[in-house]
Design an enzyme around this catalytic site. Structure first.
Site, PDB file in Angstrom:
ATOM      1  N   LYS A 169      73.270  74.200   9.771  1.00 24.11           N
ATOM      2  CA  LYS A 169      74.146  74.330   8.508  1.00 24.11           C
ATOM      3  C   LYS A 169      73.363  73.316   7.441  1.00 24.11           C
ATOM      4  CE  LYS A 169      78.992  73.873   7.664  1.00 24.11           C
ATOM      5  NZ  LYS A 169      79.083  75.248   7.061  1.00 24.11           N
TER       6      LYS A 169
HETATM    7  N1  PMP Z   1      79.144  81.026   8.697  1.00 28.98           N
HETATM    8  C1  PMP Z   1      78.722  80.246   7.838  1.00 28.98           C
HETATM    9  C2  PMP Z   1      77.588  80.540   6.831  1.00 28.98           C
HETATM   10  C3  PMP Z   1      79.753  79.065   7.640  1.00 28.98           C
HETATM   11  O1  PMP Z   1      79.295  78.237   6.495  1.00 28.98           O
HETATM   12  C4  PMP Z   1      80.740  78.698   8.582  1.00 28.98           C
HETATM   13  C5  PMP Z   1      81.642  77.549   8.135  1.00 28.98           C
HETATM   14  N2  PMP Z   1      81.210  76.548   9.042  1.00 28.98           N
HETATM   15  C6  PMP Z   1      81.077  79.790   9.628  1.00 28.98           C
HETATM   16  C7  PMP Z   1      80.034  80.763   9.801  1.00 28.98           C
HETATM   17  C8  PMP Z   1      82.082  79.231  10.645  1.00 28.98           C
HETATM   18  O2  PMP Z   1      81.671  78.358  11.086  1.00 28.98           O
HETATM   19  P1  PMP Z   1      82.806  77.276  11.836  1.00 28.98           P
HETATM   20  O3  PMP Z   1      83.719  78.280  12.545  1.00 28.98           O
HETATM   21  O4  PMP Z   1      82.165  76.218  12.709  1.00 28.98           O
HETATM   22  O5  PMP Z   1      83.504  76.557  10.735  1.00 28.98           O
END
Ligand code: PMP
Length: 313
Positions: free
Chosen positions: A155
């Site tokens: 991320k």
């Molecule tokens: N894809 C992206 C690009 C994101 O930014 C997120 C948010 N964190 C997600 C998927 C979903 O991830 P999570 O369920 O861990 O929040």
């Protein structure tokens, strides 16, 4: 209580936590973050932090990619997070944002020979997508970054320019959210969410090799589908045209929760309303994140060691 931040290895009022204008991460996107939810349970007067450890384990991997040395173990990060939330005293849903970043005040594109720092912010977050009415989407003219460009499994802040281009294009064209395709045209994910479709009764989601972030909510839904409904999720490449013939589709994400997709590229998804399986998974998910299913309490960390006093007691 003022909102607090954890910054420069201490807790302090958010208003006092400032970084310098030469900070490397601000100029070059050299930071790695996560997003964690605290979900308020009114009956228990308690805030349940959801899968904190899993979020930090993911963040650790992102930091390895960016050569960021975190000065804390995953357990210490969980502890700091709980302390920050407890100090802040919120009695409503919160969103927690840890950020590890290249903190040197230095010009020059690189990852090496730079200082690292780490901070945590806690804030409220208004509904991100309409989880009730559902979401209207378009496929984006922007393609999802490839693992050989910036690895999507981290991320990494710089990646979010890709998401921001797609989100704003979608909103300016009158949609709620964008669906990004990979460079070779397969469905990847939303600008900040993973995507699932129901096709021929099967629950399907793109694999990690299609440049998705490996979402914690995605994993939660996969586990709930298997353990509560006996449904196995198929992780496989999804074609754009499969979006148009899906019976159901939904997004998953910490901010977005489980949000039905009701329209894609001006075609209704299924009947044009939230699908049956989507609604069932959404119900289970909301129960789990609020600590209402005993079986899944090990996903939850209690923010308040003592019960918070209500206004009347
Ligand atoms: N894809 C992206 C690009 C994101 O930014 C997120 C948010 N964190 C997600 C998927 C979903 O991830 P999570 O369920 O861990 O929040």
């Amino acid at each position: 209580m003022p909102p607090y931040a954890f910054f420069h290895k201490q807790f302090m009022p958010l208003a006092e936590a400032k970084i310098g204008i030469l900070t490397h991460a601000l100029h070059y996107g050299t930071a790695c973050f996560d997003g964690i939810r605290g979900n308020w349970n009114d009956e228990q007067q308690q805030l349940f932090l959801f899968r904190v450890k899993d979020h930090y384990e993911r963040m650790y991997k992102g930091c390895r990619i960016l050569k960021i040395n975190l000065p804390y173990s995953v357990d210490e990060l969980c502890q700091l997070t709980t302390e920050l939330v407890e100090k802040s005293g919120y009695r409503e849903d919160v969103y927690i944002r840890p950020l590890a970043y290249k903190s040197s005040e230095a010009i020059g594109v690189r990852l090496h020979d730079l200082e690292d720092d780490f901070l945590i912010i806690v804030a409220t977050l208004p509904a991100y997508l309409d989880a009730e009415k559902g979401v209207r989407c378009c496929t984006s003219s922007w393609r999802r970054i490839d693992d050989t460009m910036i690895p999507a499994r981290g991320k990494i802040t710089g990646i979010y320019v890709n998401s921001a281009l797609a989100k704003t294009e979608a909103c300016e064209r009158g949609f709620d959210e964008a669906i990004l395709l990979t460079h070779d045209g397969h469905v990847s994910e939303g600008s900040g969410e993973n995507i699932f479709v129901v096709l021929g009764g099967k629950l399907i989601t793109p694999p990690s090799s299609d440049n998705i972030l490996m979402g914690i909510t995605r994993d939660t839904v996969i586990q709930l589908a298997r353990r509560e409904l006996g449904i196995e999720t198929v992780e496989r490449q999804v074609d754009r045209s499969e979006l148009y013939i899906a019976e159901e589709a939904f997004f998953t994400g910490t901010a977005a929760h489980v949000s039905p997709i009701v329209e894609i590229d001006q075609r209704p998804v299924g009947s044009g309303e939230a699908g049956k399986l989507t609604k069932e998974l959404q119900r289970l998910y909301f129960q789990a994140i609020q600590g209402k299913i005993p079986k899944y309490l090990d996903w939850c960390t209690l923010a308040y060691s003592k019960l918070v006093k209500t206004g009347h007691s």
